[in-house]
Design an enzyme around this catalytic site. Sequence first.
Site, PDB file in Angstrom:
ATOM      1  N   ASN A 134      -6.664   1.702   2.618  1.00  0.00           N
ATOM      2  CA  ASN A 134      -7.652   2.883   2.660  1.00  0.00           C
ATOM      3  C   ASN A 134      -6.994   3.905   1.757  1.00  0.00           C
ATOM      4  OD1 ASN A 134      -8.895   1.400   5.042  1.00  0.00           O
ATOM      5  ND2 ASN A 134      -7.607   2.423   6.190  1.00  0.00           N
ATOM      6  N   ASN A 138     -12.055  -0.839  -1.263  1.00  0.00           N
ATOM      7  CA  ASN A 138     -11.661  -1.592   0.042  1.00  0.00           C
ATOM      8  C   ASN A 138     -12.211  -0.875   1.295  1.00  0.00           C
ATOM      9  OD1 ASN A 138      -8.857  -2.190   1.613  1.00  0.00           O
ATOM     10  ND2 ASN A 138      -9.161  -0.318   2.451  1.00  0.00           N
ATOM     11  N   GLU A 139     -12.387  -2.210   1.911  1.00  0.00           N
ATOM     12  CA  GLU A 139     -13.216  -1.761   3.304  1.00  0.00           C
ATOM     13  C   GLU A 139     -14.314  -0.829   3.370  1.00  0.00           C
ATOM     14  OE1 GLU A 139     -10.092  -1.488   6.526  1.00  0.00           O
ATOM     15  OE2 GLU A 139      -9.555  -3.660   6.058  1.00  0.00           O
ATOM     16  N   GLU A 145       0.768  -1.123   0.184  1.00  0.00           N
ATOM     17  CA  GLU A 145      -0.017  -0.039  -0.017  1.00  0.00           C
ATOM     18  C   GLU A 145       0.872   1.206   0.060  1.00  0.00           C
ATOM     19  OE1 GLU A 145      -2.971   0.106   3.150  1.00  0.00           O
ATOM     20  OE2 GLU A 145      -3.742   2.143   2.405  1.00  0.00           O
ATOM     21  N   GLU A 165      -6.366  -9.197   3.211  1.00  0.00           N
ATOM     22  CA  GLU A 165      -5.499  -8.533   4.372  1.00  0.00           C
ATOM     23  C   GLU A 165      -5.671  -9.434   5.471  1.00  0.00           C
ATOM     24  OE1 GLU A 165      -5.920  -4.208   5.009  1.00  0.00           O
ATOM     25  OE2 GLU A 165      -6.414  -3.800   3.193  1.00  0.00           O
ATOM     26  N   TYR A 170      -6.912  -8.345  11.312  1.00  0.00           N
ATOM     27  CA  TYR A 170      -5.541  -8.362  12.122  1.00  0.00           C
ATOM     28  C   TYR A 170      -5.724  -8.903  13.549  1.00  0.00           C
ATOM     29  CZ  TYR A 170      -4.428  -5.283   8.190  1.00  0.00           C
ATOM     30  OH  TYR A 170      -4.160  -5.024   6.895  1.00  0.00           O
ATOM     31  N   GLN A 208       1.537  -6.102   5.545  1.00  0.00           N
ATOM     32  CA  GLN A 208       1.837  -5.651   4.003  1.00  0.00           C
ATOM     33  C   GLN A 208       3.215  -6.321   3.930  1.00  0.00           C
ATOM     34  OE1 GLN A 208       1.273  -1.393   3.537  1.00  0.00           O
ATOM     35  NE2 GLN A 208      -0.772  -1.336   4.458  1.00  0.00           N
TER      36      GLN A 208
HETATM   37  O1  AHR Z   1      -3.042  -2.291   6.126  1.00  0.00           O
HETATM   38  C1  AHR Z   1      -3.312  -1.244   6.798  1.00  0.00           C
HETATM   39  C2  AHR Z   1      -4.709  -1.016   6.649  1.00  0.00           C
HETATM   40  O2  AHR Z   1      -5.643  -1.743   7.440  1.00  0.00           O
HETATM   41  C3  AHR Z   1      -5.364  -0.918   5.287  1.00  0.00           C
HETATM   42  O3  AHR Z   1      -4.988   0.370   4.518  1.00  0.00           O
HETATM   43  C4  AHR Z   1      -6.673  -0.996   5.528  1.00  0.00           C
HETATM   44  O4  AHR Z   1      -7.393  -1.609   4.393  1.00  0.00           O
HETATM   45  C5  AHR Z   1      -6.989  -1.854   6.736  1.00  0.00           C
HETATM   46  O5  AHR Z   1      -7.807  -1.260   7.552  1.00  0.00           O
END
Ligand code: AHR
Length: 502
Positions: free
Chosen positions: A75, A175-176, A30, A295, A247, A352
């Site tokens: 994002n 994205n999201e 990103e 992700e 995450y 990432q």
């Molecule tokens: O990877 C960091 C961020 O986490 C990304 O930009 C977003 O998609 C997620 O919330």
Amino acid sequence: MGNNKSATVSVDSRRVISEISPLLFSGFAEHMGRCIYEGIYDPASAHADEHGLRQDVLAALRELNYRAMRYPGGNFVSGYRWEDGIGPKSQRPARRDLAWQSIESNQFGTDDFMRFCREINTEPMLAVNLGTGTIQDAANLVEYCNAPLGSAYADRRAANSQAEPYGVKYWCLGNEMDGPWQIGHLDAVEYGKKAREAAKLMRLHDESIELVLCGSSSSQMPTYPEWDRVALELCWDGVDYHSMHYYAGNHKDDSPSYLALSAEFEDYVDTLAGILRYVKAKTRSKHDVYLSWDEWNVWYKARELSDMRGGWTEAPHLIEEVYNLEDALVVAQWLNVFLRKSDVLKIACIAQIVNVIAPILTQRNRLLKQSTYYPLLHFSQLARGNALDLLVTAPHYETEQFGAMPLLDVSASHDPDTNRGAIFIVNRSLEGALPLEITWADKTPTRILSAHQLAGSDPKAANSWEQPDQLRTQAIAAPRIVDSAAQLRLPALSFTALEVAY
Ligand code: AHR
């Protein structure tokens, strides 16, 4: 938590879960912090080539053999004007990136990314902006990348880089978009309709592309899993994958629970797999949609707002999480889950790849491999062919979050084409080594070709610039196979990868 009992793993190459999609070993880059700038692209580095690509970083990425690379966000993509990033670099505008409050120089853009992908031999997976972007912008990017010469955007590509279409196959529809933090956030119906129309236009340019719909940003979202059902019902026949993001973290410093997180990962996949089946039945469709966990990673130490705001500077240090041994064991379990759920999960991108919550950190002329690098390396190198449904017996231990959990988390693969196989084992125990017997129920391998292990006594130990090799996998003596069985001792807090030849 420890005990002196033993464990068994029984392998049967006939018990196939699914063929393993190579795209399960993909990455995500990103425009955030120092992932692109000072990560993969840094003309000021001694390791940069004439295009500014850092050859030391690219070598490490090649070693990890990422099969696809998602780009440019995240994002970031929801405010990105992709046309800023093409053409002569001197004419590209600097912009304020609202997602990370940083300055985006646009010195790296779509054509630069394509060069990068070629160099590390990975498939590009482009996300389009469905936040501030229009469905026209999304379609234009497909034209720019994939159309033959003879129209405005294709001819611009030829003028900027190459005449031959890039042939980008994988595309993410935003994205999201369920997240209130997302630039241009929509509710599920608004998003589903916009994604459906974007998909329609994008496919009119190139009907061979494969599209990823935005699923929930995590299983903790208040709109999960309703968002997923609604968006899928609106888009089912027009998309190929449904995204998952997650995450993980040891938020309460509760290592026994943290080390059992594969239970949560599996539950998340199972729920979404159920929704996929429901929507397929409800829409009376013959079409299938698979999951793209595009992700995933450990991220909990750098989660303050200040960790995510760049103060309107270029390439700020954002969420440069340092990974320890227990984090690596969670990453290894995630990869185990990918194999065990390979019937429905076809794409997974670690978020990432460099500096930003990444297995690799850089300084201008140096590179550091974190603990999480090693499970990725062995899975990416060895998991091939079919994922196998194993019979595992192991002593249990108590966790606050999940109750009693087995000490071992295991997955395996068998490739009928090469007659090779692999077994991946995490010993979650914080204290005790565990004797393990592996048996083969049908055909027995002739030998174990290699055995690698990541282990340590301190779950919080981590590599640093001063001690870069504190945590890395070591080759250990490969156990012998006698009477269709092999014995090995799994140290506490360990990840073991075995390669076998049949
Ligand atoms: O990877 C960091 C961020 O986490 C990304 O930009 C977003 O998609 C997620 O919330």
